[in-house]
Design a protein around this motif. Structure first.
Motif, PDB file in Angstrom:
ATOM      1  N   PRO A  39       0.787  -1.244   0.000  1.00 14.55           N
ATOM      2  CA  PRO A  39       0.000   0.000   0.000  1.00 14.55           C
ATOM      3  C   PRO A  39       0.820   1.296   0.000  1.00 14.55           C
ATOM      4  CG  PRO A  39       0.296  -0.752   2.236  1.00 14.55           C
ATOM      5  CD  PRO A  39       1.185  -1.602   1.372  1.00 14.55           C
ATOM      6  N   PRO A  40       1.538   1.591  -1.071  1.00 14.27           N
ATOM      7  CA  PRO A  40       2.340   2.820  -1.055  1.00 14.27           C
ATOM      8  C   PRO A  40       1.498   4.078  -1.178  1.00 14.27           C
ATOM      9  CG  PRO A  40       2.405   1.860  -3.230  1.00 14.27           C
ATOM     10  CD  PRO A  40       1.659   0.885  -2.360  1.00 14.27           C
ATOM     11  N   GLU A  41       1.966   5.113  -0.527  1.00 14.87           N
ATOM     12  CA  GLU A  41       1.373   6.423  -0.769  1.00 14.87           C
ATOM     13  C   GLU A  41       2.123   7.016  -1.955  1.00 14.87           C
ATOM     14  OE1 GLU A  41       1.438   9.103   2.568  1.00 14.87           O
ATOM     15  OE2 GLU A  41       0.606  10.725   1.365  1.00 14.87           O
ATOM     16  N   HIS A  47      11.768   3.054  -2.080  1.00 14.45           N
ATOM     17  CA  HIS A  47      13.153   2.859  -1.657  1.00 14.45           C
ATOM     18  C   HIS A  47      13.380   1.430  -1.176  1.00 14.45           C
ATOM     19  CE1 HIS A  47      11.481   3.376   2.333  1.00 14.45           C
ATOM     20  NE2 HIS A  47      11.182   4.661   2.112  1.00 14.45           N
ATOM     21  N   GLY A  49      13.575   0.176   1.672  1.00 15.28           N
ATOM     22  CA  GLY A  49      12.650  -0.253   2.719  1.00 15.28           C
ATOM     23  C   GLY A  49      11.377  -0.819   2.107  1.00 15.28           C
ATOM     24  N   HIS A  50      10.912  -0.146   1.054  1.00  9.76           N
ATOM     25  CA  HIS A  50       9.720  -0.649   0.364  1.00  9.76           C
ATOM     26  C   HIS A  50       9.999  -2.006  -0.285  1.00  9.76           C
ATOM     27  CE1 HIS A  50       8.714   3.798   0.252  1.00  9.76           C
ATOM     28  NE2 HIS A  50       7.692   3.269   0.887  1.00  9.76           N
ATOM     29  N   THR A 236       4.452  -1.642   9.094  1.00 13.10           N
ATOM     30  CA  THR A 236       5.639  -1.491   9.943  1.00 13.10           C
ATOM     31  C   THR A 236       5.235  -1.191  11.389  1.00 13.10           C
ATOM     32  OG1 THR A 236       5.820   0.677   8.901  1.00 13.10           O
ATOM     33  CG2 THR A 236       7.360  -0.992   8.200  1.00 13.10           C
ATOM     34  N   ARG A 265      10.683  -2.039  10.424  1.00 12.44           N
ATOM     35  CA  ARG A 265      11.079  -1.456   9.159  1.00 12.44           C
ATOM     36  C   ARG A 265      12.581  -1.637   8.956  1.00 12.44           C
ATOM     37  NH1 ARG A 265       8.305   3.273   8.499  1.00 12.44           N
ATOM     38  NH2 ARG A 265       9.681   4.052   6.922  1.00 12.44           N
ATOM     39  N   LEU A 266      12.956  -1.598   7.731  1.00 13.37           N
ATOM     40  CA  LEU A 266      14.363  -1.761   7.380  1.00 13.37           C
ATOM     41  C   LEU A 266      15.085  -0.422   7.454  1.00 13.37           C
ATOM     42  CD1 LEU A 266      16.836  -3.190   6.018  1.00 13.37           C
ATOM     43  CD2 LEU A 266      15.771  -2.626   3.842  1.00 13.37           C
ATOM     44  N   MET A 273      15.951   6.451   4.654  1.00 10.80           N
ATOM     45  CA  MET A 273      14.843   5.922   3.876  1.00 10.80           C
ATOM     46  C   MET A 273      13.536   6.614   4.188  1.00 10.80           C
ATOM     47  SD  MET A 273      15.840   2.320   2.828  1.00 10.80           S
ATOM     48  CE  MET A 273      16.351   1.359   4.208  1.00 10.80           C
ATOM     49  N   SER A 274      13.583   7.907   4.166  1.00 13.36           N
ATOM     50  CA  SER A 274      12.351   8.652   4.341  1.00 13.36           C
ATOM     51  C   SER A 274      12.076   9.387   3.038  1.00 13.36           C
ATOM     52  CB  SER A 274      12.514   9.637   5.498  1.00 13.36           C
ATOM     53  OG  SER A 274      11.860  10.855   5.203  1.00 13.36           O
ATOM     54  N   LYS A 275      10.888   9.158   2.500  1.00 12.59           N
ATOM     55  CA  LYS A 275      10.564   9.793   1.218  1.00 12.59           C
ATOM     56  C   LYS A 275      10.657  11.309   1.310  1.00 12.59           C
ATOM     57  CE  LYS A 275       6.866   7.216   0.716  1.00 12.59           C
ATOM     58  NZ  LYS A 275       5.538   6.782   0.246  1.00 12.59           N
TER      59      LYS A 275
END
Ligand code: ATP
Ligand code: MG
Length: 558
Positions: A39-41, A47, A49-50, A236, A265-266, A273-275
């Motif tokens: 479920p990506p926003e 990245h 993590g995803h 997560t 989370r990775l 890894m923050s958008k």
């Protein structure tokens, strides 16, 4: 079962905690099949993590014969973009996964709205006229209970009328919100009458101007899961406090019981890894774009030469944990090396050239050698490498006064030119400053591989014929950040303070001609150096290669 056998048997199956839950659910009949979702926003590029979340969600469904939906969590009209929607699909496909359905939370806006009215009718939601500040203040703190809103006991009719007014655009942003009526004294702050809808006059990338009220994450996610009959909704760890609310909505609405499970989370060393922060790096031009090969984005690592196989291997190795983990980026690099070592084609490229002249080479002669593209398959495909009397070798492969264990070239010493003859250094030519500019050597014709008797020397070095060498651009990358743990930045510092100023070094290489004809589509190995992937900035005149990862490293995974 024999008690002594038990641990071994369990270990052999080696299930992660999610697999254990799923197997139990299938066994007890709690679920008939496994349906997951990713479920990506759509507010940024995916990245690493995803990638972990993708491998988990798609991997679990594949393992248990189920399906995975791609669901865009697109309830925030201001930050979302069609560019991201398309990029996300490209990245998941590149990873090698196929979603069953492409869904959008915004497709369910009508249903979500109907459910909001249902809650109002059940006396479980109300329109609140308080300001954002008043609502926050009224929530109380972890130590003290909240206070009930003065609007909490409006009648069902009044709430319906006001909520419909919100939808019809009668009110300004911030003037009213819809809240669930749960428990202002709950120890879980999220249960203290959470906001379900807010007014926002913004065009949505899919629904346009149809809506001026948008549902909040908590009122969206679980219900979307339920609509799609998701059995295992994996998210997560930070969402564990949301779970009671997730369950509450499903229960009071009486809808399909999806369940939420949390995993850690990775996090990776030397990167972020923050958008939001990655977007800032792009916007402030610290990197060339989302797909800059230094970025931890999937398009970034793809451009760098990482393969989906190596990412899957990495996700496999790190496993699934319930505690936050900071993974060593060297493990990821090790996985990349594992995959490329097995599959990539080999070529010789000299990066810091030192001229070598073979004084006994017949003038004008070119000898072509048939060299395997992959030494693991000596009988497999090959490339042709030309040898002439003038070559480049690496400056580092020669030392005038070498230490004891130096097995490469030295004055009077011998070395084998990879795939060809043994040469001997006869004379060192220097310039006016005393720098070595040329080596005059002889080659021993009797040492041709496969011909006659094999004489061995300790060192083998790579080389290119100067007349055939193709000049290429080489982009050598290092970590984007200098700090190992970018999640713990001191108060008085900003993450930008740790940007590595030397994360990109551009150099030149001299390549054997066959490199430019490589059609493998994956990174190649520059022998004795590392793996390199042809960049899309390449032109007919000048090929550009990104360094994917160095060949050798002292790192060994546990
Ligand atoms: P970011 O903080 O980078 O914006 P996010 O969690 O807001 O990440 P989403 O688009 O909402 O990004 O994430 C889609 C899915 O990927 C979610 O299920 C989320 O939990 C998961 N995910 C995001 N980041 C990681 C991570 N570092 N490790 C594992 N899973 C992650
Ligand atoms: Mg998010």
């Amino acid at each position: 079962m024999d008690e002594a056998m038990k641990p071994a048997a369990e270990e052999a199956r080696n299930l992660n905690f999610l697999e254990e839950i799923i197997e139990e659910d299938l066994k007890t009949g709690k679920v008939q099949s496994v349906i997951t979702r990713f479920p990506p926003e759509p507010n940024g590029y995916l990245h690493l993590g995803h990638a972990k979340s993708i491998c988990l969600n798609f991997g679990l469904a594949l393992k248990y014969g189920g399906e995975t939906n791609l669901r865009y969590d697109d309830t925030n009209p201001v930050k979302e973009d069609i560019e991201y929607v398309d990029a996300i699909k490209e990245d998941i496909s590149w990873m090698g996964f196929q979603w069953a359905k492409e869904c959008y939370a915004s497709d369910y806006f009508d249903q979500l709205y109907a459910w909001a009215e249902q809650l109002i009718e059940q006396g479980q939601a109300y329109v609140d006229d308080q300001t954002q500040e008043e609502i926050s203040k009224g929530r109380g703190t972890v130590e003290t209970p909240g206070v009930e809103s003065p609007y909490r006991n409006r009648s069902v009719e009044e709430n319906l009328r006001l909520f419909r007014g919100m939808k019809a655009g009668k009110y300004a942003e911030g003037e009213k919100v819809l809240r669930a009526k749960i428990d202002m004294a709950s120890p879980n702050m999220l249960m203290r009458d959470p906001i379900l809808y807010r007014i926002k006059y913004a065009s949505h990338h899919r629904t346009g101007d149809k809506w001026c009220i948008y549902p909040m994450y908590d009122f969206t996610h679980g219900q979307c899961d339920s609509i799609e009959r998701i059995t295992h909704s994996i998210c997560t760890l930070e969402f564990d406090v949301h779970r009671p609310l997730y369950d509450w909505f499903i229960e009071v609405l009486g809808i399909f019981p999806s369940h939420q499970y949390e995993f850690a989370r990775l996090n990776l060393t030397y990167t972020l890894m923050s958008k939001r922060k990655l977007l800032e790096l792009v916007q402030k031009e610290y990197v060339t774009g989302w797909d800059d090969p230094r970025m931890p984005t999937l398009c970034g690592v793809r451009r760098r030469g990482y393969t989906p196989e190596s990412l899957k291997l990495f996700c496999d190795r790190i496993g699934v944990s319930k505690r936050d983990q900071m993974m060593d980026i060297q493990l990821l690099e090790w996985c990349v090396r594992q995959d490329l070592n097995a599959r990539s084609n080999r070529y010789m490229v000299v990066q810091k050239p030192l001229k070598v002249t073979l004084t006994n080479w017949e003038k004008g002669k070119v000898e072509w050698f048939d060299c395997p593209l992959n030494p693991a398959e000596p009988e497999g495909a090959s490339r042709k490498v030309p040898l002439t009397g003038e070559l480049y070798i690496e400056q580092d492969d020669f030392m005038e006064e070498p230490p004891r264990k130096f097995f490469r070239l030295r004055p009077g010493g011998e070395v084998r030119l990879k795939y060809t003859y043994i040469i001997k250094c006869k004379e060192v030519v220097k310039d006016a400053d005393g720098r070595v500019v040329e080596l005059k050597c002889t080659y021993d014709p009797s040492t041709k591989p496969g011909g006659g008797e094999w004489r061995s020397v300790k060192g083998t070095i790579h080389w290119v014929s100067t007349a055939h060498a193709r000049e290429i651009e080489i982009r050598d990358y290092d970590h984007l950040f200098l700090k190992e743990d970018m999640n713990s930045i001191p108060e008085d510092k900003d993450y930008m303070d740790y940007l590595n100023p030397d994360s990109l070094v551009v150099g030149t290489g001299y390549a054997e001609p066959a490199l430019l004809e490589d059609a493998s589509g994956i990174a190649v190995q520059f022998e004795r150096t590392g793996y390199y992937f042809k960049d899309r900035d390449s032109t007919d005149e000048r090929a550009v290669f990104n360094k994917t990862v160095a060949l050798k490293d002292s790192y060994r995974p546990e």
